[in-house]
Design a protein around this motif. Structure first.
Motif, PDB file in Angstrom:
ATOM      1  N   GLN A  88     -35.209  20.804 113.920  1.00  0.00           N
ATOM      2  CA  GLN A  88     -33.788  20.745 114.281  1.00  0.00           C
ATOM      3  C   GLN A  88     -32.920  20.993 113.043  1.00  0.00           C
ATOM      4  O   GLN A  88     -31.914  21.691 113.092  1.00  0.00           O
ATOM      5  CB  GLN A  88     -33.463  19.388 114.926  1.00  0.00           C
ATOM      6  CG  GLN A  88     -32.042  19.241 115.438  1.00  0.00           C
ATOM      7  CD  GLN A  88     -31.701  20.187 116.589  1.00  0.00           C
ATOM      8  OE1 GLN A  88     -32.573  20.627 117.356  1.00  0.00           O
ATOM      9  NE2 GLN A  88     -30.430  20.519 116.713  1.00  0.00           N
ATOM     10  N   MET A  92     -30.324  24.058 112.487  1.00  0.00           N
ATOM     11  CA  MET A  92     -28.907  23.819 112.205  1.00  0.00           C
ATOM     12  C   MET A  92     -28.494  24.455 110.878  1.00  0.00           C
ATOM     13  O   MET A  92     -27.365  24.915 110.729  1.00  0.00           O
ATOM     14  CB  MET A  92     -28.591  22.316 112.204  1.00  0.00           C
ATOM     15  CG  MET A  92     -28.582  21.694 113.579  1.00  0.00           C
ATOM     16  SD  MET A  92     -27.603  22.585 114.824  1.00  0.00           S
ATOM     17  CE  MET A  92     -25.939  22.203 114.303  1.00  0.00           C
ATOM     18  N   GLN A 108     -22.954  19.467 116.045  1.00  0.00           N
ATOM     19  CA  GLN A 108     -24.228  19.239 116.761  1.00  0.00           C
ATOM     20  C   GLN A 108     -24.176  18.007 117.671  1.00  0.00           C
ATOM     21  O   GLN A 108     -23.706  16.951 117.255  1.00  0.00           O
ATOM     22  CB  GLN A 108     -25.342  19.052 115.734  1.00  0.00           C
ATOM     23  CG  GLN A 108     -26.661  18.643 116.365  1.00  0.00           C
ATOM     24  CD  GLN A 108     -27.702  18.247 115.339  1.00  0.00           C
ATOM     25  OE1 GLN A 108     -28.615  18.991 115.047  1.00  0.00           O
ATOM     26  NE2 GLN A 108     -27.559  17.073 114.777  1.00  0.00           N
ATOM     27  N   VAL A 140     -23.042  22.697 119.375  1.00  0.00           N
ATOM     28  CA  VAL A 140     -24.421  23.188 119.448  1.00  0.00           C
ATOM     29  C   VAL A 140     -25.271  22.017 119.945  1.00  0.00           C
ATOM     30  O   VAL A 140     -25.339  20.978 119.302  1.00  0.00           O
ATOM     31  CB  VAL A 140     -24.929  23.665 118.067  1.00  0.00           C
ATOM     32  CG1 VAL A 140     -26.363  24.178 118.169  1.00  0.00           C
ATOM     33  CG2 VAL A 140     -24.019  24.741 117.495  1.00  0.00           C
TER      34      VAL A 140
END
Ligand code: GLU
Length: 268
Positions: A88, A92, A108, A140
């Motif tokens: 993750q 990102m 996020q 996101v």
């Protein structure tokens, strides 16, 4: 009835979901930077054109596999949770870099099934999402795989993206995948399979066409996309499945080209 091609031009609030098979290379899990960069540019441009974009991205576990150079997806839940935690961040980092290059800010949000099931949690999530959009940033979203266990997992980002679209009352949900849309039979097995351009209603015949399976690193295949289509269309939100392999497909579809498969929404 207005054609779906006409409708597509006017949608403003759009959830775009992209699958692992579009973002990462086959079994290595290494990120496909060419595709990611073009996708980010397309989303940034839609944002500049006045659309509100909510971006749902898979690929965390694959990116973790790529980073750790593993030969395959591990079997155990803790190992996959660890890879999601590692991947993750990798994802990102890339999104932050590319979106910043195109002048965009991202925020996020990681969700679990608990957030989807509980009305309070959903309200909370909706408020946070709305605030991010109001600030002109691009949310996101992914499932919080590092803490999600089987019991609280949504399980796939197709269903998660539909849940997000319903919660934020989107005008349209777009799912980008590794195939052009829904075919009347499995095109990997039958060369004469035909692409369906529009699905007015999801009936058992449509469900049969979806079959099962996904790719090695991806989760859902067409089956979960039909589940997502059921949820979104039942709540008045149309869904468009497009190939994420060709660069520029979102723009082409929103400009009125008849590509992909459009699931018409129910009139509420
Ligand atoms: N949340 C998973 C990930 O980021 C993907 C789930 C899916 O493929 O739908 O790896």
């Amino acid at each position: 009835m207005i054609s779906f091609v006409e409708k597509l031009k006017n949608f403003r609030r759009i959830v775009i979901k992209v699958g692992t098979s579009t973002l990462a290379y086959g079994e290595s899990g290494k990120l496909n930077l060419y595709r990611i960069e073009h996708l980010v540019r397309e989303i940034a441009d839609l944002h500049n054109a006045g659309k509100e974009i909510i971006f749902v991205s898979s690929g965390a576990i694959a990116a973790g596999i790529g980073k750790m150079r593993l030969p395959a997806k591990p079997e155990t839940i803790p190992e996959n949770q660890a890879l999601a935690a590692i991947g993750q961040g990798v994802l990102m980092h890339i999104y932050e870099k590319f979106f910043a290059e195109y002048g965009q800010t991202i925020g996020q949000i990681l969700l679990t099934g608990e957030n989807a099931a509980d009305e309070n949690a959903r309200e909370n999530f909706k408020n946070s999402l709305s605030a991010i959009l109001k600030m002109g940033a691009i949310p996101v979203i992914n499932e919080n795989d590092a803490v999600a266990t089987e019991e609280i997992k949504i399980g796939d980002n197709d269903n998660l993206s539909a849940m997000v679209a319903v919660t934020i009352k989107a005008d349209l949900l777009i799912i980008l995948t590794d195939i052009d849309g829904l075919y009347d039979k499995n095109p990997r097995k039958f060369p004469d399979a035909k692409l369906i351009h529009e699905v007015p209603e999801i009936n058992p015949d449509v469900e049969k066409m979806a079959g099962g399976a996904g790719t090695k690193l991806g989760t859902g295949g067409m089956f979960t996309k039909i589940q997502a289509a059921k949820l979104s269309t039942a709540n008045g939100i149309p869904l468009l499945i497009l190939s994420g392999k060709e660069i520029g497909n979102i723009r082409r579809a929103l400009n009125g080209e008849s590509i992909g498969t459009f699931f018409r929404e129910k009139n509420l």
